[in-house]
Design a protein around this motif. Structure first.
Motif, PDB file in Angstrom:
ATOM      1  N   VAL A   1      -7.941   2.795   8.114  1.00 47.90           N
ATOM      2  CA  VAL A   1      -7.392   1.412   7.777  1.00 47.90           C
ATOM      3  C   VAL A   1      -6.319   1.687   6.877  1.00 47.90           C
ATOM      4  CG1 VAL A   1      -8.012  -0.450   6.615  1.00 47.90           C
ATOM      5  CG2 VAL A   1      -9.325  -0.108   8.602  1.00 47.90           C
ATOM      6  N   GLN A   2      -6.527   2.623   5.698  1.00 50.86           N
ATOM      7  CA  GLN A   2      -5.621   2.874   4.686  1.00 50.86           C
ATOM      8  C   GLN A   2      -4.375   3.583   5.148  1.00 50.86           C
ATOM      9  OE1 GLN A   2      -7.483   4.006   0.873  1.00 50.86           O
ATOM     10  NE2 GLN A   2      -5.795   5.007   0.308  1.00 50.86           N
ATOM     11  N   VAL A   3      -4.495   4.440   6.155  1.00 55.43           N
ATOM     12  CA  VAL A   3      -3.389   5.239   6.415  1.00 55.43           C
ATOM     13  C   VAL A   3      -2.344   4.309   7.223  1.00 55.43           C
ATOM     14  CG1 VAL A   3      -2.547   7.074   7.998  1.00 55.43           C
ATOM     15  CG2 VAL A   3      -4.404   7.430   6.072  1.00 55.43           C
ATOM     16  N   THR A   4      -3.146   3.509   8.175  1.00 57.21           N
ATOM     17  CA  THR A   4      -2.197   2.767   9.081  1.00 57.21           C
ATOM     18  C   THR A   4      -1.693   1.621   8.579  1.00 57.21           C
ATOM     19  OG1 THR A   4      -4.307   1.601   9.860  1.00 57.21           O
ATOM     20  CG2 THR A   4      -3.326   3.437  11.213  1.00 57.21           C
ATOM     21  N   GLY A   5      -2.562   0.969   7.718  1.00 56.87           N
ATOM     22  CA  GLY A   5      -1.827  -0.219   6.579  1.00 56.87           C
ATOM     23  C   GLY A   5      -0.784   0.322   5.749  1.00 56.87           C
ATOM     24  N   SER A   6      -1.136   1.501   5.030  1.00 56.83           N
ATOM     25  CA  SER A   6       0.480   1.625   4.401  1.00 56.83           C
ATOM     26  C   SER A   6       1.462   2.291   5.046  1.00 56.83           C
ATOM     27  CB  SER A   6      -0.278   3.037   3.341  1.00 56.83           C
ATOM     28  OG  SER A   6      -0.801   4.127   4.364  1.00 56.83           O
ATOM     29  N   THR A   7       1.191   2.503   6.244  1.00 55.61           N
ATOM     30  CA  THR A   7       2.373   2.797   7.145  1.00 55.61           C
ATOM     31  C   THR A   7       3.081   1.671   7.633  1.00 55.61           C
ATOM     32  OG1 THR A   7       1.143   4.827   8.265  1.00 55.61           O
ATOM     33  CG2 THR A   7       3.149   3.915   9.561  1.00 55.61           C
TER      34      THR A   7
ATOM     35  N   LEU B   1       0.941  -1.216   0.153  1.00 54.77           N
ATOM     36  CA  LEU B   1       0.103   0.050  -0.110  1.00 54.77           C
ATOM     37  C   LEU B   1       0.835   1.149   0.164  1.00 54.77           C
ATOM     38  CD1 LEU B   1      -2.763  -0.964   2.461  1.00 54.77           C
ATOM     39  CD2 LEU B   1      -2.717  -1.384   0.128  1.00 54.77           C
ATOM     40  N   GLU B   2       0.548   2.251  -0.947  1.00 54.28           N
ATOM     41  CA  GLU B   2       1.317   3.286  -0.925  1.00 54.28           C
ATOM     42  C   GLU B   2       1.100   4.398  -0.030  1.00 54.28           C
ATOM     43  OE1 GLU B   2       3.984   3.803  -2.755  1.00 54.28           O
ATOM     44  OE2 GLU B   2       4.093   1.927  -3.814  1.00 54.28           O
ATOM     45  N   PRO B   3       1.818   4.958   0.755  1.00 54.63           N
ATOM     46  CA  PRO B   3       1.798   5.961   1.729  1.00 54.63           C
ATOM     47  C   PRO B   3       1.869   7.387   1.056  1.00 54.63           C
ATOM     48  CG  PRO B   3       3.944   5.168   2.125  1.00 54.63           C
ATOM     49  CD  PRO B   3       3.316   4.651   0.966  1.00 54.63           C
ATOM     50  N   LYS B   4       2.195   7.480  -0.113  1.00 57.49           N
ATOM     51  CA  LYS B   4       2.189   8.793  -0.596  1.00 57.49           C
ATOM     52  C   LYS B   4       1.251   9.920  -0.608  1.00 57.49           C
ATOM     53  CE  LYS B   4       1.944   7.457  -5.484  1.00 57.49           C
ATOM     54  NZ  LYS B   4       2.439   7.232  -6.906  1.00 57.49           N
ATOM     55  N   ASN B   5      -0.055   9.023  -0.945  1.00 51.99           N
ATOM     56  CA  ASN B   5      -1.149   9.976  -0.702  1.00 51.99           C
ATOM     57  C   ASN B   5      -2.097   9.944   0.618  1.00 51.99           C
ATOM     58  OD1 ASN B   5      -0.963  10.471  -3.526  1.00 51.99           O
ATOM     59  ND2 ASN B   5      -1.947   8.587  -3.996  1.00 51.99           N
ATOM     60  N   ASN B   6      -1.311   9.568   1.598  1.00 46.61           N
ATOM     61  CA  ASN B   6      -1.574   9.601   2.826  1.00 46.61           C
ATOM     62  C   ASN B   6      -2.269  11.077   3.228  1.00 46.61           C
ATOM     63  OD1 ASN B   6      -1.790   6.932   3.348  1.00 46.61           O
ATOM     64  ND2 ASN B   6       0.089   6.677   4.771  1.00 46.61           N
ATOM     65  N   PRO B   7      -1.213  12.070   3.115  1.00 52.06           N
ATOM     66  CA  PRO B   7      -1.802  13.399   3.317  1.00 52.06           C
ATOM     67  C   PRO B   7      -3.078  13.529   2.675  1.00 52.06           C
ATOM     68  CG  PRO B   7       0.635  13.170   2.876  1.00 52.06           C
ATOM     69  CD  PRO B   7      -0.112  12.129   2.463  1.00 52.06           C
ATOM     70  N   SER B   8      -3.481  13.223   1.634  1.00 52.10           N
ATOM     71  CA  SER B   8      -4.442  13.635   0.883  1.00 52.10           C
ATOM     72  C   SER B   8      -5.857  13.117   1.620  1.00 52.10           C
ATOM     73  CB  SER B   8      -4.518  13.260  -0.699  1.00 52.10           C
ATOM     74  OG  SER B   8      -5.630  13.159  -1.358  1.00 52.10           O
ATOM     75  N   MET B   9      -5.572  11.819   1.912  1.00 49.82           N
ATOM     76  CA  MET B   9      -6.515  10.919   2.563  1.00 49.82           C
ATOM     77  C   MET B   9      -6.891  11.760   3.938  1.00 49.82           C
ATOM     78  SD  MET B   9      -8.748   8.425   3.044  1.00 49.82           S
ATOM     79  CE  MET B   9      -8.680   7.012   1.776  1.00 49.82           C
ATOM     80  N   ILE B  10      -5.888  11.915   4.721  1.00 44.69           N
ATOM     81  CA  ILE B  10      -6.194  12.219   6.239  1.00 44.69           C
ATOM     82  C   ILE B  10      -7.085  13.726   5.917  1.00 44.69           C
ATOM     83  CG2 ILE B  10      -5.238  13.401   8.055  1.00 44.69           C
ATOM     84  CD1 ILE B  10      -2.834  11.360   7.746  1.00 44.69           C
ATOM     85  N   LEU B  11      -6.466  14.536   5.177  1.00 46.81           N
ATOM     86  CA  LEU B  11      -7.080  16.085   5.030  1.00 46.81           C
ATOM     87  C   LEU B  11      -8.651  16.145   4.448  1.00 46.81           C
ATOM     88  CD1 LEU B  11      -4.104  18.102   3.937  1.00 46.81           C
ATOM     89  CD2 LEU B  11      -4.934  18.028   6.153  1.00 46.81           C
ATOM     90  N   SER B  12      -8.627  15.072   3.265  1.00 51.52           N
ATOM     91  CA  SER B  12     -10.029  15.220   2.772  1.00 51.52           C
ATOM     92  C   SER B  12     -11.036  14.544   3.416  1.00 51.52           C
ATOM     93  CB  SER B  12      -9.823  14.642   1.399  1.00 51.52           C
ATOM     94  OG  SER B  12      -9.244  13.192   1.341  1.00 51.52           O
ATOM     95  N   SER B  13     -10.449  13.441   4.272  1.00 52.16           N
ATOM     96  CA  SER B  13     -11.652  12.611   5.125  1.00 52.16           C
ATOM     97  C   SER B  13     -11.762  13.365   6.448  1.00 52.16           C
ATOM     98  CB  SER B  13     -10.850  11.213   5.427  1.00 52.16           C
ATOM     99  OG  SER B  13      -9.766  11.189   6.336  1.00 52.16           O
ATOM    100  N   LEU B  14     -10.904  14.031   6.758  1.00 51.51           N
ATOM    101  CA  LEU B  14     -11.379  14.841   7.958  1.00 51.51           C
ATOM    102  C   LEU B  14     -12.313  15.955   7.606  1.00 51.51           C
ATOM    103  CD1 LEU B  14      -7.984  15.430   9.793  1.00 51.51           C
ATOM    104  CD2 LEU B  14      -9.930  14.426  10.971  1.00 51.51           C
ATOM    105  N   LEU B  15     -12.377  16.586   6.633  1.00 49.60           N
ATOM    106  CA  LEU B  15     -13.293  17.583   6.026  1.00 49.60           C
ATOM    107  C   LEU B  15     -14.651  16.872   5.793  1.00 49.60           C
ATOM    108  CD1 LEU B  15     -13.604  20.623   5.440  1.00 49.60           C
ATOM    109  CD2 LEU B  15     -12.471  20.040   3.505  1.00 49.60           C
TER     110      LEU B  15
END
Length: 427
Positions: free
Chosen positions: A134-140, A105-119
């Protein structure tokens, strides 16, 4: 014979000469790595939850007609974040990569996932934080595995352990979170990924402790359910009967999501325009039916405490199904497990209103289990999750209801990657 004796002597001598190499315990140094992955997952989940609570508190002040422009704007901004920082994908992508790309799982788009999902979640979208976490911790976990040059099943196991840590932190169920991270990949492949079960369980326990320490959330049921009396033999039959209603609503939900997806796919448009339209639709539903707003973590408690007419409950059921459908198909980030439990609870309350005098807690938990097992194809973890969240500790009725929803689910799953066919869109 002499050769075998000499070989045994050499092995014994080596053990005596190198005592530190002999480990009398089951665990190895990998155990500490699983704990570390879980701890990191707990820190990520705890930090995410604290920020989310602050945003929820601030944005919840927008009520009435203001909800509509607020959610349209939130969709536009979240879409712009994804447009600029990259599309993090959805659950289909996670399942696809775990099964066909060795767990990478690629973590490069985690900032996009975190910011967009919070909003999306804080403004009132009908999807919860479980999928983003699940996506952020899995990619980590995947990133850590690759840094340590892990390959094959070791890499996949560490990715799944990361996924389990994020899921467990939110639901407070280490065993349920571990099993869910395996089941969501496809029920037939739980055994295939059995090697990842212990890493996932260890990481889940570690994540659970860290999350509790960070957020100070108490240990116990999330929702105050009516007390369930001593189970009777007929309860297992009734659980399956009530589960039929939950399964029927599950079919309706899947049908609505697919129709909504087709509707949004009719016209090609930028992601930010699509998400703005989604926000406008979900915001309009929330204006007319405020209980349909948000991912239903707190709204379910309100549903259980107050009394509502059958007409209101039916209207709320339809509104919530459309709200979840528009949320997840327009590009808004989030998961639908808690919203599905909310829909299941509404279904149970409708049954109880139409046929009073029944066993209310049994009705509620049966409908909730059936709809989640029907939609997500996770019958085993659903049992443990519901028991933890509701305090309903009689596993067997939930088991019968969950299996009913699972075996009566549509042959084609909502999460396409669960079919076992490699998705070309993620190539």
């Amino acid at each position: 014979m002499k050769y075998k004796k000499a070989k045994r002597f050499i092995l014994l001598r080596d053990r005596l000469n190198y005592p530190l190499r002999f480990n009398p315990f089951v665990f190895s140094k990998l155990f500490f790595l699983w704990v570390a992955v879980g701890a990191i997952g707990g820190i990520i989940a705890g930090s995410y939850w604290i920020v989310l609570e602050q945003l929820l508190h601030f944005l919840s002040q927008f009520q009435g007609l203001l909800v509509i422009p607020l959610m349209a704007t939130a969709g536009l901004l979240a879409g712009l974040i994804i447009h600029k920082l990259g599309d993090p994908g959805e659950m289909d992508l996670i399942v696809n990569n775990i099964r066909f790309k060795g767990g990478k799982l690629e973590p490069k788009n985690n900032p996009s996932m975190i910011l967009s999902s919070l909003l999306c979640i804080a403004s009132g979208g009908s999807a919860g934080p479980e999928a983003p976490l699940v996506q952020v911790t899995g990619s980590t976990g995947s990133w850590i595995a690759r840094k340590l040059k892990f390959k094959g099943e070791d890499l996949r196991s560490l990715t799944i352990a990361g996924m389990a840590s994020g899921f467990t932190a939110l639901f407070g169920a280490p065993l349920g979170g571990s099993l869910f991270s395996l089941e969501i990949l496809h029920h037939r492949h739980v055994v295939e990924y059995y090697q990842a079960l212990i890493p996932a369980f260890v990481a889940s326990c570690s994540s659970f402790v860290i999350f509790i320490l960070i957020t100070h959330i108490g240990i116990g049921p999330t929702w105050e359910f009516p007390v369930y009396s001593t189970p009777q033999l007929n309860d297992f039959f009734y659980a399956m009967l009530y589960a039929l209603a939950g399964t029927a609503v599950g079919w309706l939900f899947i049908f609505t999501v697919r129709q909504s997806k087709s509707l949004f796919n009719m016209v090609r448009m930028p992601i930010y325009i699509r998400m703005a339209i989604g926000g406008l639709l979900v915001g309009t539903i929330a204006y007319y039916m405020p209980l349909s707003r948000y991912f239903s973590h707190d709204q379910l408690s309100i549903l259980l405490k107050e009394s509502f007419s059958v007409e209101f409950l039916v209207t709320l059921l339809i509104a919530k199904i459309f709200a979840i459908s528009f949320t997840v198909t327009s590009g808004w980030r989030g998961g639908f497990i808690i919203p599905l439990f909310f829909v299941g609870a509404i279904t149970g309350l409708i049954i109880n209103s139409l046929f009073p005098g029944q066993n209310l807690p049994l009705i509620l938990v049966s409908c909730m289990a059936a709809i989640n097992a029907c939609v997500t194809r996770t019958p085993i973890s659903t049992i443990i999750l519901l028991s933890t969240l509701t305090g309903f500790h009689q596993f067997i009725p939930i088991m019968f209801a969950s299996l009913t929803g699972f075996f009566l689910a549509p042959k084609t799953p909502l999460i396409n990657a669960q079919l076992g066919v490699k998705s070309s869109e993620h190539e």
